[in-house]
Design an enzyme around this catalytic site. Structure first.
Site, PDB file in Angstrom:
ATOM      1  NE  ARG A  32      -2.385  -2.974  -4.095  1.00 22.48           N
ATOM      2  CZ  ARG A  32      -2.378  -3.081  -2.768  1.00 22.48           C
ATOM      3  NH1 ARG A  32      -2.213  -2.019  -2.018  1.00 22.48           N
ATOM      4  NH2 ARG A  32      -2.542  -4.255  -2.187  1.00 22.48           N
ATOM      5  CE  LYS A  45      -9.316   3.486   8.850  1.00 23.85           C
ATOM      6  NZ  LYS A  45      -9.950   2.794   7.690  1.00 23.85           N
ATOM      7  N   GLY A  60       0.774  -1.243   0.000  1.00 30.06           N
ATOM      8  CA  GLY A  60       0.000   0.000   0.000  1.00 30.06           C
ATOM      9  C   GLY A  60       0.800   1.285   0.000  1.00 30.06           C
ATOM     10  CB  THR A 112       0.453  -2.881  10.524  1.00 27.76           C
ATOM     11  OG1 THR A 112      -0.816  -3.435  10.217  1.00 27.76           O
ATOM     12  CG2 THR A 112       1.473  -3.287   9.478  1.00 27.76           C
ATOM     13  CG  ASP A 158      -7.472   1.369  10.951  1.00 31.18           C
ATOM     14  OD1 ASP A 158      -8.078   2.091  11.751  1.00 31.18           O
ATOM     15  OD2 ASP A 158      -8.016   0.414  10.367  1.00 31.18           O
TER      16      ASP A 158
HETATM   17  P1  IMP Z   1      -3.441  -1.077  11.256  1.00 35.89           P
HETATM   18  O1  IMP Z   1      -2.551  -2.262  11.532  1.00 35.89           O
HETATM   19  O2  IMP Z   1      -4.828  -1.282  11.809  1.00 35.89           O
HETATM   20  O3  IMP Z   1      -2.869   0.247  11.678  1.00 35.89           O
HETATM   21  O4  IMP Z   1      -3.695  -1.034   9.699  1.00 35.89           O
HETATM   22  C1  IMP Z   1      -2.719  -0.755   8.843  1.00 35.89           C
HETATM   23  C2  IMP Z   1      -2.966  -1.346   7.468  1.00 35.89           C
HETATM   24  O5  IMP Z   1      -4.349  -1.661   7.213  1.00 35.89           O
HETATM   25  C3  IMP Z   1      -2.605  -0.310   6.430  1.00 35.89           C
HETATM   26  O6  IMP Z   1      -1.255  -0.375   6.092  1.00 35.89           O
HETATM   27  C4  IMP Z   1      -3.505  -0.668   5.275  1.00 35.89           C
HETATM   28  O7  IMP Z   1      -2.892  -1.630   4.463  1.00 35.89           O
HETATM   29  C5  IMP Z   1      -4.723  -1.278   5.903  1.00 35.89           C
HETATM   30  N1  IMP Z   1      -5.827  -0.293   5.984  1.00 35.89           N
HETATM   31  C6  IMP Z   1      -6.321   0.316   7.083  1.00 35.89           C
HETATM   32  N2  IMP Z   1      -7.326   1.156   6.781  1.00 35.89           N
HETATM   33  C7  IMP Z   1      -7.474   1.081   5.427  1.00 35.89           C
HETATM   34  C8  IMP Z   1      -8.347   1.740   4.493  1.00 35.89           C
HETATM   35  O8  IMP Z   1      -9.216   2.573   4.824  1.00 35.89           O
HETATM   36  N3  IMP Z   1      -8.172   1.397   3.180  1.00 35.89           N
HETATM   37  C9  IMP Z   1      -7.240   0.494   2.749  1.00 35.89           C
HETATM   38  N4  IMP Z   1      -6.405  -0.135   3.589  1.00 35.89           N
HETATM   39  C10 IMP Z   1      -6.528   0.150   4.918  1.00 35.89           C
HETATM   40 MG    MG Z   2      -0.688  -1.524   4.086  1.00 34.48          MG
END
Ligand code: IMP
Ligand code: MG
Length: 175
Positions: free
Chosen positions: A162, A128, A41, A104, A100
């Site tokens: 993408r 987010k 991404g 990760t 988010d």
């Molecule tokens: P986290 O581990 O919850 O912080 O999420 C991180 C990963 O989730 C990002 O690197 C994205 O690949 C994916 N992600 C989170 N929100 C979105 C979104 O709204 N659209 C697309 N991918 C998302």
């Molecule tokens: Mg990602």
């Protein structure tokens, strides 16, 4: 599926990326670092960002996968991190598309510190914050968004969108 609604125009993103690169240069103050791009991404964002950075850096890649074909994350993200010699004793800047829940990034940060990284910072195009501890803030970010699922500029839904030059919201969030 109908067309996603535009949330951030390509030009807005371009201008903000220049600012983020300046903040990064200021932070590292000439000291070399590892720019660690989280596949897939972050590829578009990182390609634009790195061309605005003046501080010397070593480019590396990590791979994470948390969403699969849905729009809600699985609990534990799977992550592939560069081997020890590429990050040990180095300052590492993780570049990802969006912060988010933070799962990760935190998992990646742990792995990097285990591999003896000198420091780990995170840079995200989008922030987010709705679904994580409000005290956990990104070191660098482009734009804050609501708790909606977005695509484009590298971000996908089931590997689609993408290639959009802007950030857009999916019309209905399918599960
Ligand atoms: P986290 O581990 O919850 O912080 O999420 C991180 C990963 O989730 C990002 O690197 C994205 O690949 C994916 N992600 C989170 N929100 C979105 C979104 O709204 N659209 C697309 N991918 C998302
Ligand atoms: Mg990602």
């Amino acid at each position: 599926m109908s067309v996603p609604t535009i949330l951030l125009q390509a030009r807005q993103i371009e201008a903000r990326v220049v600012q983020i690169a300046k903040d990064i240069d200021k932070h590292y103050d000439g000291e070399e670092f590892v720019l660690l791009v989280v596949l897939k991404g972050a590829v578009v964002f990182a390609a634009d960002l790195m061309r605005q950075i003046r501080t010397p850096f070593q480019l590396e890649f990590a791979q994470s996968r948390s969403y699969g074909n849905s729009t809600s994350p699985e609990h534990t993200p799977s992550i592939l991190v560069p081997e020890l010699e590429k990050v040990s004793d180095k300052h590492v800047l993780v570049v990802d598309d969006i912060l988010d829940t933070g799962a990760t990034y935190l998992a990646l940060k742990d792995e990097l510190l285990e591999r003896e990284a000198l420091s780990v910072r995170g840079c995200f195009l989008l922030d987010k914050p709705a679904r994580r501890d409000p005290l956990f803030k990104p070191d660098f970010f482009g734009f804050q968004i609501q708790d909606i699922f977005v695509v484009g500029y590298g971000l996908d839904h089931a590997e689609r969108f993408r290639n959009l030059p802007h950030i857009a919201q999916l019309p209905d969030t399918p599960e």
